[in-house]
Design a protein around this motif. Structure first.
Motif, PDB file in Angstrom:
ATOM      1  N   ILE A   1     -20.461  60.765 -35.978  1.00  0.00           N
ATOM      2  CA  ILE A   1     -19.576  60.273 -37.035  1.00  0.00           C
ATOM      3  C   ILE A   1     -18.126  60.454 -36.585  1.00  0.00           C
ATOM      4  CG2 ILE A   1     -18.829  60.546 -39.431  1.00  0.00           C
ATOM      5  CD1 ILE A   1     -21.579  61.579 -40.112  1.00  0.00           C
ATOM      6  N   VAL A   2     -17.379  59.392 -36.635  1.00  0.00           N
ATOM      7  CA  VAL A   2     -15.929  59.448 -36.447  1.00  0.00           C
ATOM      8  C   VAL A   2     -15.306  59.124 -37.789  1.00  0.00           C
ATOM      9  CG1 VAL A   2     -13.947  58.497 -35.250  1.00  0.00           C
ATOM     10  CG2 VAL A   2     -16.114  58.760 -34.033  1.00  0.00           C
ATOM     11  N   SER A   3     -14.524  60.055 -38.328  1.00  0.00           N
ATOM     12  CA  SER A   3     -13.995  59.875 -39.669  1.00  0.00           C
ATOM     13  C   SER A   3     -12.734  60.706 -39.824  1.00  0.00           C
ATOM     14  CB  SER A   3     -15.021  60.301 -40.727  1.00  0.00           C
ATOM     15  OG  SER A   3     -14.454  60.314 -42.019  1.00  0.00           O
ATOM     16  N   PRO A   4     -11.791  60.238 -40.614  1.00  0.00           N
ATOM     17  CA  PRO A   4     -10.657  61.110 -40.948  1.00  0.00           C
ATOM     18  C   PRO A   4     -11.138  62.261 -41.812  1.00  0.00           C
ATOM     19  CG  PRO A   4     -10.630  59.130 -42.298  1.00  0.00           C
ATOM     20  CD  PRO A   4     -11.705  58.930 -41.278  1.00  0.00           C
ATOM     21  N   PRO A   5     -10.416  63.388 -41.827  1.00  0.00           N
ATOM     22  CA  PRO A   5     -10.811  64.486 -42.724  1.00  0.00           C
ATOM     23  C   PRO A   5     -10.812  64.004 -44.176  1.00  0.00           C
ATOM     24  CG  PRO A   5      -9.180  65.225 -41.130  1.00  0.00           C
ATOM     25  CD  PRO A   5      -9.239  63.727 -41.013  1.00  0.00           C
TER      26      PRO A   5
ATOM     27  N   GLY B   1     -11.965  53.121 -41.427  1.00  0.00           N
ATOM     28  CA  GLY B   1     -12.219  53.389 -40.021  1.00  0.00           C
ATOM     29  C   GLY B   1     -13.322  54.376 -39.750  1.00  0.00           C
ATOM     30  N   VAL B   2     -14.237  54.587 -40.694  1.00  0.00           N
ATOM     31  CA  VAL B   2     -15.370  55.476 -40.462  1.00  0.00           C
ATOM     32  C   VAL B   2     -16.323  54.807 -39.467  1.00  0.00           C
ATOM     33  CG1 VAL B   2     -17.356  56.609 -41.526  1.00  0.00           C
ATOM     34  CG2 VAL B   2     -15.182  56.485 -42.745  1.00  0.00           C
ATOM     35  N   VAL B   3     -16.780  55.573 -38.478  1.00  0.00           N
ATOM     36  CA  VAL B   3     -17.709  55.049 -37.475  1.00  0.00           C
ATOM     37  C   VAL B   3     -18.951  55.930 -37.451  1.00  0.00           C
ATOM     38  CG1 VAL B   3     -18.074  54.460 -35.058  1.00  0.00           C
ATOM     39  CG2 VAL B   3     -15.818  54.155 -36.080  1.00  0.00           C
TER      40      VAL B   3
ATOM     41  N   THR C   1     -18.968  68.321 -46.904  1.00  0.00           N
ATOM     42  CA  THR C   1     -18.031  68.533 -45.817  1.00  0.00           C
ATOM     43  C   THR C   1     -16.648  68.002 -46.172  1.00  0.00           C
ATOM     44  OG1 THR C   1     -17.545  68.035 -43.493  1.00  0.00           O
ATOM     45  CG2 THR C   1     -18.786  66.379 -44.720  1.00  0.00           C
ATOM     46  N   THR C   2     -15.639  68.670 -45.651  1.00  0.00           N
ATOM     47  CA  THR C   2     -14.267  68.174 -45.785  1.00  0.00           C
ATOM     48  C   THR C   2     -13.808  67.465 -44.519  1.00  0.00           C
ATOM     49  OG1 THR C   2     -13.401  70.312 -45.032  1.00  0.00           O
ATOM     50  CG2 THR C   2     -13.646  69.990 -47.413  1.00  0.00           C
ATOM     51  N   ASP C   3     -14.658  67.464 -43.487  1.00  0.00           N
ATOM     52  CA  ASP C   3     -14.333  66.809 -42.222  1.00  0.00           C
ATOM     53  C   ASP C   3     -15.636  66.332 -41.598  1.00  0.00           C
ATOM     54  OD1 ASP C   3     -13.332  65.877 -39.883  1.00  0.00           O
ATOM     55  OD2 ASP C   3     -12.573  67.801 -39.142  1.00  0.00           O
ATOM     56  N   PRO C   4     -16.042  65.087 -41.846  1.00  0.00           N
ATOM     57  CA  PRO C   4     -17.363  64.635 -41.399  1.00  0.00           C
ATOM     58  C   PRO C   4     -17.482  64.375 -39.905  1.00  0.00           C
ATOM     59  CG  PRO C   4     -16.501  63.307 -43.235  1.00  0.00           C
ATOM     60  CD  PRO C   4     -15.367  64.104 -42.680  1.00  0.00           C
ATOM     61  N   ALA C   5     -16.403  64.416 -39.154  1.00  0.00           N
ATOM     62  CA  ALA C   5     -16.447  64.029 -37.750  1.00  0.00           C
ATOM     63  C   ALA C   5     -17.336  64.977 -36.947  1.00  0.00           C
ATOM     64  CB  ALA C   5     -15.037  64.009 -37.168  1.00  0.00           C
TER      65      ALA C   5
END
Length: 735
Positions: free
Chosen positions: A397-401, A376-378, A465-469
């Motif tokens: 970027i929308v991404s889970p951590p 689900g990475v956007v 990064t540990t959280d790309p969002a």
């Protein structure tokens, strides 16, 4: 522009009408091809008979229908009577599998083509169909294969592929899917069907496969490739599709476009379309990069239809141009990129998502590589904030951590060291700091810059990064320190030299991008969003400004100013090491070896602290202070008194190290005390005759004390070798 050039521009509205027309119409059912049943007036049917053979061999064709004066379905331009584009049907349905070869003499222009139980090998040939899909569709059946070797397939009609079409393969000429050849015919030799206004379609039905085997191919002149549910378009190895700007690749729900290697879809011919247009790529199905350690690119006007279309990257990297969100599932180590493509780089440069070079005007790319699988990475390009602000569109970027590496690249004349990475989230614009040793994240942040490089107008930065969002942008900062020093004031804690006064005011230079208000913040916490309450506020113009920073405690300092988008930007946090200040009551003394003497002084700010005495006996102009066993405590007013007994005569220098508290770091005194130590006077020999003598009294008013020596400063320091327990600091006396 060559077919190898890759263009990655924002989608313009020119394609919208064509795109909606393609997507909004259901595929009509294919009617009879003319291989069965009665033929209409003037129509003719060519049926293959016998075994293997050449297409142009009359012995393999049986002709039925209208009377014609040729017996092979091939058009010769100087013989108009061989034009079958408005009347001819080709039927290849032998009882046993056959192989049919088409050479450069095979120019097939017919209403419809129906192939089963056969392999057609076309080398330098042309196969074009002109029948409307509703009445005269063409079919490559599951038992049939068509291999295009330097040949062209297409026409304004529709071809349904339920078997296999090899569009291009290594070692042979370029295969082309083309809408028509009308413009290529010599004057007077165009086929009768040329005025047709419709555009052709190759439809890959369920079970059908269209393959590009390791070489480049052409998608030309408004032609459409439609991958239906259960169908697959597979581009293998380093193969690519050069798609003209007026062409379309449409992937329906359940259809798959597979990049089985470092394959790509690049820009083809403009065909009269604006430079901002690209071929349409409508994805309601799946784009799969299944193999290849390098990079693939879709330099197209990509439309995922609000997330209906999916992207899966199992290996290597994939970059997709345009402003439409790209939703993807990424395997560990795979890479997904958006925005424009970088120029051709070394094959080992995994950060580059697109090869070869692009003519796009958008100068930034972003590539995300997770260290574990992420669904689900956007990724989506943002918009340019101002012409003089951001150098990009930013990348959202929308991404889970998930632990990941983000590669950013921008084309700009400024050096990479002047570019900064920002991440914006609701209510917060965060400047990304530099990583620690080994790429370690500083405390309080989820991303840091692990490396940057630049040259030839291209700058590349790599972020861990540990959280790309977030919304990421690569650009110059609105405010920055002229000299990036960490710590900004003082030195490494535990090895600091005290400041000359307390409180201490450091005068540092900052560079502002534009006129405006700035504020200085101190915080006990690193990377706080605003680095604590402001301790100073000023107004500066563009360029270098000197800023006073009052230092009263150790912590973190940052300067905040307004960025190009109206949001606050920060220089980021830099360590401040604040120390007590030490002043000695008397800087020059005399003493006698073996006898005690006293050193007195005062520590500011006042309060009770521990004072440790350091000493060195100088034999030259400098020396390293050594810790003695002498300690003392200050009183409430910060006064101290230490006593030492030098063992040898000579020139001695003394300093004190003060233990800090209340937000202050322990530090060696900046001042020192010079002591001249002389040997004790020898005792006189005892007199042989003792007499009672009383000396005359004398009085003097002259100065008997030595003049005060100039200041002795504690100069450069450097860490000593690390012991098993802790590092050592060595403080050197410098005259």
């Amino acid at each position: 522009m060559t077919r190898l050039q890759a263009l990655a521009l924002l989608t313009c509205g020119v394609l919208a009408g064509t795109l909606l027309a393609v997507l909004g119409t259901a595929a009509p059912a294919v009617a009879a091809t003319g291989c069965t049943g009665a033929l209409g007036p003037g129509q003719v049917r060519f049926t293959w008979v016998g075994g293997d053979g050449a297409w142009t061999d009359p012995a393999h064709w049986q002709v039925a229908g209208a009377a014609i004066d040729h017996d092979v379905p091939t058009y010769y331009g100087n013989r108009p009577e061989t034009d079958d584009s408005t009347r001819g049907f080709v039927c290849i349905q032998p009882a046993s599998p056959v192989t049919i070869t088409l050479d450069g003499n095979a120019h097939v222009h017919v209403l419809a083509l129906d192939v089963a139980n056969a392999t057609l090998v076309a080398t330098g040939a042309r196969v074009m169909v002109y029948g409307a899909a509703a009445s005269h569709g063409s079919t490559i059946h599951p038992s049939a294969t068509l291999r295009l070797r330097g040949s062209t397939l297409g026409g304004p009609g529709r071809i349904d592929v339920r078997g296999r079409v090899v569009w291009g393969e290594t070692g042979f000429g370029v295969g082309t899917l083309d809408n028509d050849h009308c413009a290529d015919f010599p004057a007077g030799e165009a086929v009768a069907a040329c005025p047709a206004a419709t555009t052709g379609t190759l439809r890959v039905d369920a079970g059908g496969l269209v393959e590009v085997l390791g070489r480049g191919v052409n998608l030309s002149d408004g032609y459409t490739v439609r991958v239906a549910s259960g169908g697959r378009l597979r581009i293998a190895g380093p193969g690519y599709v050069a798609a003209d700007r007026d062409t379309t690749i449409a992937v329906e729900t359940g259809g798959v476009v597979e990049l089985a290697g470092d394959a790509s879809v690049f820009e083809g011919k403009p065909n009269g379309r604006p430079a901002t247009d690209l071929a349409a790529f409508d994805n309601r199905g799946t784009v799969l990069k299944s193999a290849g350690a390098g990079a693939s690119a879709l330099n197209v006007a990509y439309d995922a239809h609000a997330g209906q279309g999916r992207v899966e990257v199992r290996a290597g990297g994939l970059s997709i141009a345009g402003a439409t969100p790209v939703t993807a599932d990424l395997s560990a180590g795979a890479r997904l990129g958006t925005a424009s493509c970088g120029g051709t780089g070394p094959a080992t440069d995994l950060a580059r998502p697109c090869v070869p070079g692009t003519s796009a005007t958008d100068p930034q790319i972003a590539v995300l590589a997770p260290q574990q699988a992420a669904a689900g990475v956007v990724l989506q390009e943002g918009t340019t904030i101002t012409q003089t602000g951001d150098l990009q569109p930013a990348v959202s970027i929308v991404s889970p951590p998930v632990v990941a590496t983000l590669h950013l690249e921008v084309r700009d004349a400024r050096p990479a060291a002047e570019l900064v990475v920002f991440r914006s989230r609701p209510g917060l614009q965060e400047r990304i700091p530099l990583c620690g040793a080994g790429g370690a994240l500083p405390p309080g942040v989820t991303a840091c810059i692990v490396g940057r490089r630049g040259g030839g107008g291209v700058s590349q930065l790599q972020v861990v990064t540990t959280d790309p969002a977030g919304l990421w942008s690569l650009r110059p900062s609105a405010v920055d320190f002229v000299r990036l020093v960490d710590p900004l004031v003082g030195a490494r804690e535990g090895c600091a030299v005290s400041q000359p006064a307390y409180p201490f005011v450091a005068h540092e230079q900052i560079r502002l991008a534009r006129s405006g208000v700035y504020s200085v913040h101190l915080s006990p916490v690193e990377n706080a969003p605003t680095a604590g309450p402001p301790v100073f506020t000023g107004l500066g113009g563009p360029g270098v400004t000197t800023v006073p920073i009052p230092v009263t405690s150790s912590g973190w300092v940052a300067v905040v100013a307004t960025g190009a988008n109206g949001l606050p930007e920060s220089t980021g946090s830099f360590r401040v090491v604040a120390t007590p200040a030490v002043a000695f009551r008397k800087r020059s003394r005399a003493a006698v070896a073996g006898r005690p003497f006293v050193i007195e002084g005062r520590v500011r700010p006042k309060g009770r602290r521990t004072v440790e005495l350091y000493a060195v006996r100088l034999t030259g102009r400098s020396g390293v202070l050594a810790r003695t066993a002498v300690k003392a405590r200050t009183d409430k007013k910060g006064r101290f008194r230490v006593v030492h007994r030098p063992k040898k005569a000579g020139r001695w220098v003394y300093a004190v190290r003060v233990r800090g508290k209340g937000g202050l770091s322990a530090a060696m005194s900046r001042q020192a005390v010079r002591v001249t130590v002389r040997r004790p006077a020898p005792r006189p020999a005892p007199p042989t005759v003792v007499r009672n003598v009383r000396a005359a009294e004398t009085t003097t008013t002259g100065q008997t004390a030595s003049p005060v020596d100039p200041l002795d400063l504690i100069g450069p320091f450097y860490p000593g070798r690390r012991t098993a327990s802790a590092p050592a600091c060595r403080f050197q006396v410098a005259r």
